[in-house]
Design a protein around this motif. Sequence first.
Motif, PDB file in Angstrom:
ATOM      1  N   UNK A  40       0.827  -1.209   0.000  1.00 39.86           N
ATOM      2  CA  UNK A  40       0.000   0.000   0.000  1.00 39.86           C
ATOM      3  C   UNK A  40       0.861   1.258   0.000  1.00 39.86           C
ATOM      4  N   UNK A  41       1.949   1.252   0.778  1.00 32.90           N
ATOM      5  CA  UNK A  41       2.845   2.407   0.813  1.00 32.90           C
ATOM      6  C   UNK A  41       3.459   2.648  -0.565  1.00 32.90           C
ATOM      7  N   UNK A  42       3.831   1.566  -1.236  1.00 31.68           N
ATOM      8  CA  UNK A  42       4.472   1.692  -2.557  1.00 31.68           C
ATOM      9  C   UNK A  42       3.502   2.232  -3.598  1.00 31.68           C
ATOM     10  N   UNK A  43       2.202   2.063  -3.368  1.00 29.75           N
ATOM     11  CA  UNK A  43       1.194   2.536  -4.317  1.00 29.75           C
ATOM     12  C   UNK A  43       0.722   3.952  -4.025  1.00 29.75           C
ATOM     13  N   UNK A  44       1.272   4.575  -2.975  1.00 27.66           N
ATOM     14  CA  UNK A  44       0.869   5.945  -2.639  1.00 27.66           C
ATOM     15  C   UNK A  44       1.449   6.923  -3.659  1.00 27.66           C
ATOM     16  N   UNK A  45       0.933   8.152  -3.624  1.00 22.23           N
ATOM     17  CA  UNK A  45       1.332   9.147  -4.618  1.00 22.23           C
ATOM     18  C   UNK A  45       2.821   9.472  -4.516  1.00 22.23           C
TER      19      UNK A  45
END
Length: 331
Positions: free
Chosen positions: A220-225
């Motif tokens: 999820x962190x890697x998919x953040x803006x």
Amino acid sequence: MHPAVAVGLVFGGCCSNVVFLELLVRQFPGCGNIVTFSQFLFIAVEGFIFEANFGRKRPAIPIRYYFIMVAMFFTVSVVNNYALNLNIAMPLHMIFRSGSLIASMALGIIILKKRYSVSKYTSIALVSLGIFTCTLMSAKQVASDSSLNEEDGLQVFLWWLLGIAALTFALLMSARMGIFQETLYKQFGKHSKEALFYNHALPLPGFLLLAPNIYHHAILFSQSEPFQVPVIGLTVPIMWFYLLMNVVTQYVCIRGVFILTTECTSLTVTLVVTLRKFVSLIFSILYFRNPFTAWHWLGTIFVFVGTLMYTEVWNSLGPFLARWRKRPKEE
């Protein structure tokens, strides 16, 4: 190192750490495990290099005692972080953890057979009243905010009660760990930096039990803006940047407290940490616009006035101000 530098590290590190933690949990409320794991890993690696000398330095306190301490420390850290996922707001989380004086006094009376003065009991009563006030007001807010329908409101409220139970358990466990640590220091001498390393290194295998949750939030962190890091110009997902800053500021905070304990009296350390909590609380409320009523403010005042009474800071301010007035003026 000058005490003023240590105070600056405590305020700068601890207060900014709270900001980055809230930025993380506001986006992903269940990310406490990956945050705790990152903090433990960073401090463990630093301690392995500079304190344990790559494993060549033998611990002054037998390792079996550290395993007991680590079990308590790991449990407290995980439970405190998990409570944020149980409808516990960050201001209430910080205020509730300020009740460590209550738990320490209660267990000190039960386990160590200690006795305290009337002023100490009064201060604990104030802290207890403050926490009760804030907890009661937050309970009413949870009930009103989740009143879309009766069934959902009851479910949310029950999760909130579980969060309060988790915070209470962590508070008592933390106090018990403090008593255990105090006993060890009396027997083997004070080795705070060594304890800091082992408290963060030994629990690392325990995070394997939380690996799925940690991996999920890493995705999820890697998919953040994307976010461009100032100065160096590197672009990274913004949640990873928040996590990195949280880890660094946590290290600065802990190191500042450690330096302060070597340079100042325990009274000064307690006062600085208490004021730091108050500043963090005020900033969290104002910057993140957390719901905070007049009753919450009253409870907060009770908590911190009670804490200051417990440290007997009022008795120490008189001689300090007298010495300050008598100091020679610079030309």
